[in-house]
Design a protein around this motif. Structure first.
Motif, PDB file in Angstrom:
ATOM      1  N   MET A   1     -38.806  30.577 -12.138  1.00 28.60           N
ATOM      2  CA  MET A   1     -38.118  30.222 -13.911  1.00 28.60           C
ATOM      3  C   MET A   1     -36.301  31.084 -13.327  1.00 28.60           C
ATOM      4  SD  MET A   1     -38.541  31.326 -16.975  1.00 28.60           S
ATOM      5  CE  MET A   1     -37.922  30.694 -18.263  1.00 28.60           C
ATOM      6  N   HIS A   2     -35.399  29.452 -14.226  1.00 29.74           N
ATOM      7  CA  HIS A   2     -34.066  29.964 -13.723  1.00 29.74           C
ATOM      8  C   HIS A   2     -33.791  30.241 -15.133  1.00 29.74           C
ATOM      9  CE1 HIS A   2     -33.809  27.441 -10.147  1.00 29.74           C
ATOM     10  NE2 HIS A   2     -33.868  26.581 -10.759  1.00 29.74           N
TER      11      HIS A   2
ATOM     12  N   ASP B   1     -37.256  36.159 -20.122  1.00 32.82           N
ATOM     13  CA  ASP B   1     -38.851  36.693 -20.714  1.00 32.82           C
ATOM     14  C   ASP B   1     -39.227  35.597 -21.430  1.00 32.82           C
ATOM     15  OD1 ASP B   1     -41.254  37.088 -21.296  1.00 32.82           O
ATOM     16  OD2 ASP B   1     -40.596  39.041 -22.294  1.00 32.82           O
ATOM     17  N   PRO B   2     -39.711  34.634 -20.553  1.00 32.01           N
ATOM     18  CA  PRO B   2     -40.439  33.912 -21.542  1.00 32.01           C
ATOM     19  C   PRO B   2     -41.204  33.614 -22.300  1.00 32.01           C
ATOM     20  CG  PRO B   2     -41.859  33.998 -18.926  1.00 32.01           C
ATOM     21  CD  PRO B   2     -40.220  34.532 -19.281  1.00 32.01           C
ATOM     22  N   THR B   3     -41.626  35.259 -22.945  1.00 30.49           N
ATOM     23  CA  THR B   3     -42.320  35.974 -24.535  1.00 30.49           C
ATOM     24  C   THR B   3     -41.311  35.472 -25.479  1.00 30.49           C
ATOM     25  OG1 THR B   3     -42.443  37.808 -23.444  1.00 30.49           O
ATOM     26  CG2 THR B   3     -44.432  35.886 -22.732  1.00 30.49           C
ATOM     27  N   GLN B   4     -40.213  36.133 -24.815  1.00 27.36           N
ATOM     28  CA  GLN B   4     -38.853  36.075 -26.029  1.00 27.36           C
ATOM     29  C   GLN B   4     -38.357  34.632 -26.047  1.00 27.36           C
ATOM     30  OE1 GLN B   4     -38.830  39.233 -27.573  1.00 27.36           O
ATOM     31  NE2 GLN B   4     -40.923  39.197 -26.126  1.00 27.36           N
ATOM     32  N   PRO B   5     -37.483  34.639 -27.529  1.00 26.79           N
ATOM     33  CA  PRO B   5     -36.879  33.261 -28.255  1.00 26.79           C
ATOM     34  C   PRO B   5     -35.954  33.526 -28.059  1.00 26.79           C
ATOM     35  CG  PRO B   5     -37.642  35.079 -29.853  1.00 26.79           C
ATOM     36  CD  PRO B   5     -37.753  36.202 -28.867  1.00 26.79           C
ATOM     37  N   PRO B   6     -35.291  32.597 -27.221  1.00 32.73           N
ATOM     38  CA  PRO B   6     -33.743  32.642 -26.305  1.00 32.73           C
ATOM     39  C   PRO B   6     -33.166  33.125 -27.172  1.00 32.73           C
ATOM     40  CG  PRO B   6     -34.467  30.178 -27.449  1.00 32.73           C
ATOM     41  CD  PRO B   6     -35.219  31.234 -27.235  1.00 32.73           C
TER      42      PRO B   6
END
Length: 106
Positions: A1-2, A6-11
């Motif tokens: 992943m670029h 952390d994909p579980t956290q909002p951007p």
């Protein structure tokens, strides 16, 4: 992943959220109720308190505010009974007053 996030956290937000103390949300309940006391009629107060839950809650939770509003804004004259000297029940004549808020809304 670029990006390595952390994909579980909002951007993260691009712009930090800033509070604006000039909006009506920053008024205290006391100041808001003081403003409500200056409204011209009960109809206007009801319309204002239907704007949002916080305004409705502020008005509904203060018996002293409601008492003060009634003292400053007595009930309007609805009409009169005409011909009180008659033996029969005199007819009621409505006053047909216009709502004081109507010119401001036009």
């Amino acid at each position: 992943m670029h990006g390595g996030g952390d994909p579980t956290q909002p951007p993260p937000t691009k712009f930090p959220k800033q509070s604006n103390p000039t909006t009506i949300d920053f008024l205290g309940e006391d100041l808001l109720l003081a403003i409500f006391l200056h409204l011209p009629s009960l109809a206007t107060l009801i319309r204002a308190t239907l704007t949002c839950r916080a305004w409705r809650r502020a008005m509904a939770s203060s018996p002293s505010f409601r008492r003060s509003f009634r003292e400053l804004h007595p009930a309007p004259l609805l009409g009169i009974f005409e011909d009180p000297d008659s033996e029969a029940l005199p007819p009621f004549v409505a006053s047909h007053r216009r709502d004081r808020d109507t010119p401001g809304a036009q």
